[in-house]
Design an enzyme around this catalytic site. Sequence first.
Site, mmCIF file in Angstrom:
data_model
loop_
_atom_site.group_PDB
_atom_site.id
_atom_site.type_symbol
_atom_site.label_atom_id
_atom_site.label_comp_id
_atom_site.label_asym_id
_atom_site.label_seq_id
_atom_site.Cartn_x
_atom_site.Cartn_y
_atom_site.Cartn_z
ATOM 1 N N ASP A 4 -11.999 -0.890 7.402
ATOM 2 C CA ASP A 4 -10.631 -0.784 6.912
ATOM 3 C C ASP A 4 -10.366 0.554 6.240
ATOM 4 O O ASP A 4 -10.236 0.603 5.017
ATOM 5 C CB ASP A 4 -10.368 -1.927 5.921
ATOM 6 N N ARG A 22 0.825 -1.215 0.000
ATOM 7 C CA ARG A 22 0.000 0.000 0.000
ATOM 8 C C ARG A 22 0.860 1.267 0.000
ATOM 9 O O ARG A 22 0.519 2.264 0.635
ATOM 10 C CB ARG A 22 -0.972 0.031 1.179
ATOM 11 N N GLU A 74 -5.950 -12.055 8.152
ATOM 12 C CA GLU A 74 -5.650 -12.145 6.725
ATOM 13 C C GLU A 74 -4.568 -13.194 6.456
ATOM 14 O O GLU A 74 -3.532 -12.900 5.851
ATOM 15 C CB GLU A 74 -5.260 -10.767 6.173
ATOM 16 N N TRP A 89 -14.407 -11.209 1.404
ATOM 17 C CA TRP A 89 -13.811 -10.276 2.359
ATOM 18 C C TRP A 89 -14.793 -9.625 3.328
ATOM 19 O O TRP A 89 -14.404 -8.782 4.129
ATOM 20 C CB TRP A 89 -13.029 -9.184 1.614
ATOM 21 N N GLU A 118 -5.090 3.159 15.525
ATOM 22 C CA GLU A 118 -4.312 3.077 14.280
ATOM 23 C C GLU A 118 -5.019 3.854 13.184
ATOM 24 O O GLU A 118 -6.166 3.577 12.856
ATOM 25 C CB GLU A 118 -4.139 1.609 13.855
ATOM 26 N N ASN A 127 2.682 -7.649 7.723
ATOM 27 C CA ASN A 127 2.695 -8.964 7.079
ATOM 28 C C ASN A 127 4.167 -9.356 6.974
ATOM 29 O O ASN A 127 4.884 -8.894 6.090
ATOM 30 C CB ASN A 127 2.069 -8.899 5.681
ATOM 31 N N GLU A 129 -4.663 4.402 0.997
ATOM 32 C CA GLU A 129 -5.091 3.191 0.290
ATOM 33 C C GLU A 129 -6.480 3.331 -0.329
ATOM 34 O O GLU A 129 -6.688 2.988 -1.486
ATOM 35 C CB GLU A 129 -5.062 2.007 1.267
#
Length: 683
Positions: free
Chosen positions: A369, A164, A290, A545, A391, A206, A397
């Site tokens: 999100d 992103r 995820e 999703w 956060e 990730n 994004e």
Amino acid sequence: QQTGYQAWLEFHPVAPGERYDQYLAYSRIVCTEEDEVIHTAAQELSHGIGKLLGRAISVSENVEGGAVIALGTFGGGNALVDRTFGDETRSVIKPEGFAIKSDPASGSIVIGASSASGVLYGAFHLLRLLSTKQAVNGLDVIENPVNMLRMINQWDNIDGSIERGYAGKSIFFDNNRITTDLTRVRDYARLLASSGLNAISINNVNVHQWETKFLTGEYLPEVAKVAGVFRSFGIKLFLSVNYASPLEIGGLSTADPLDPAVREWWRVKAAEVYAAIPDFGGFLVKADSENRPGPFTYDRDHADGSNMLAEALKPFGGIVIWRCFVYNCKQDWRDRVTDRARAAYDHFKPLDGRFMDNVILQVKNGPMDFQVREPVSPLIGAMETTNQMIEFQITQEYTGQQRHLCYLVPQWKEVLDFETYAKGEGSSIKRIVDGSLHGNRFSGFAAVSNIGNDVNWTGHLLAQANLYGYGRLAWNPELSAEAIAEEWIRLTFGGDEKIVSVVMSMLMESWSIYEAYTAPLGVGWMVSPDHHYGPNVDGYEYSKWGTYHFADCHGIGVDRTKATGTGYAAQYKGANYETYESVESCPDELLLFFHHVPYTHVLHSGQTVIQHIYNTHFEGVERAEQLAVEWAGLKGSVGELVHKHVADRLAEQAAHAREWRDMINTYFFRKSGIADALGRTIY
Ligand code: GCW
């Protein structure tokens, strides 16, 4: 071509007549302490003032004689600091706070703090006053950061890519190595510290195969060098870690958090990390999210998982930042019961009271999100005995990927000011994340960075305002979006009033413009799958999703009420629950997030849903085009290259806004069969 590289540390020269003589009066910078961060502060002052005045100003230990700028910690040996600040001032300065005072006797300016990083923040504060050409005689400033952790999360990968990321490649990693030339990392540290930030995690949450090895001797020495760069700016380094590390790099057959061998492995690992980086911040963890590994594999929960890491870090004062972005990402779109919006609260709320005191839960600002519009996450504040931090996503994004202008500070302000009723009235989000409402040991802000190795850091030059604004807001959430924008504009472009007023209006309008031509009334998504840029109304409608709008020929929206829907609305307390539960009281901008309504439903604005969709999309495009017109008026006032760069982005934005408008309008016209009351072109 260094266009935009200096960002808000450009230090545009002060013109004679613009307080030049006043600033010239300070003959040197007085720094008497042997401390790396205080030295950084002195150097920054010398560099900044040097550029403002076009003449060098030296750093010296000599306190006597003439008007100077002195800086140091209380009791740290700088006589001017000790003379200037009495017990009364010292007692109100918190660990990273500072005081700045003019000394009438010598005409000097004195910066005092109880820690070296406080001195550095004081130096940057003074530089901000000077660069915005403010009077600095008679100063009497006291500042303390409101939030303890003011953190940036990089989503950078070791191959140099950035998840992103919209501004080039990583400045940290290249070709499976940590960058050896850390010049740019150092320049980034300056930008972060000067906006008030004090923590960074340098790798993507990730954590893939190679990044898992950051915890090993193969990478730790290099990570330590990066930590060293940030240390000199008072910034602590964290790493994102792979929950399955004991399996992937430890040779164990399990990562079960209750397995003694696994616990021992993490204890030894923590000791190794602290041997390399004694002031290491701790671990940031995305687990069971995820497709990342986590404690669920072993039938354990997130308290088990995070406490195991917290126990390993505890002897060294480290913390675990555990993300709450946990939901079912393999949902069947036919399943009308599972609601992704509910997931974080459902997973974590029952665990309140079970987390060690060096665990912090990091919760995204909204339940989905980082959409252009979402309600505030009901999990924030709902766990009275658990440390939490919020956060945000600076990288755009879902808000135009730094090709579109979207100043996000107003959105963040709305979130921070939101009343949760967690402990009755006066329980705003900002009071939860600053730790004061529940008396937390750790708390604060985190946000996903928007920088890469593009010369101007952020791709779109005006997107720098989001990075700067995030830091300023983390320091003090009471600052207004306008005040932050004005600071940023003056620091970046200098003091031309025409630039200030034009760019200010562009920034302040931009979020609302972006919302107008994209997904309406809080419904979100409607973007192209995977890369998330550009319109695709059904892009996520039949996916796994958990991101649906349920548009049919009668209406649109997600019924999240307790009475007839998924029950998500009942995760809110008191009046918030009632407001969202009822279609009458639900605010227009969130209507489709909470309710499924006919296209003919009349909003509080007096318009029907369908007419609102048409109107906002036509107007959104006009307003986007207007941004380009406003900017065109600055030709000749800002540098040519910068002007062209921003003009190009705005032209692309306007063209892309038309694409959004026509796809959204056409889709809903075809679904509903209802024509635009104003007869405008729909395809
Ligand atoms: O917004 C989504 C992004 C993912 C990201 C994830 C997360 C780092 O599309 O790219 O992964 O959120 O926040 O973990």
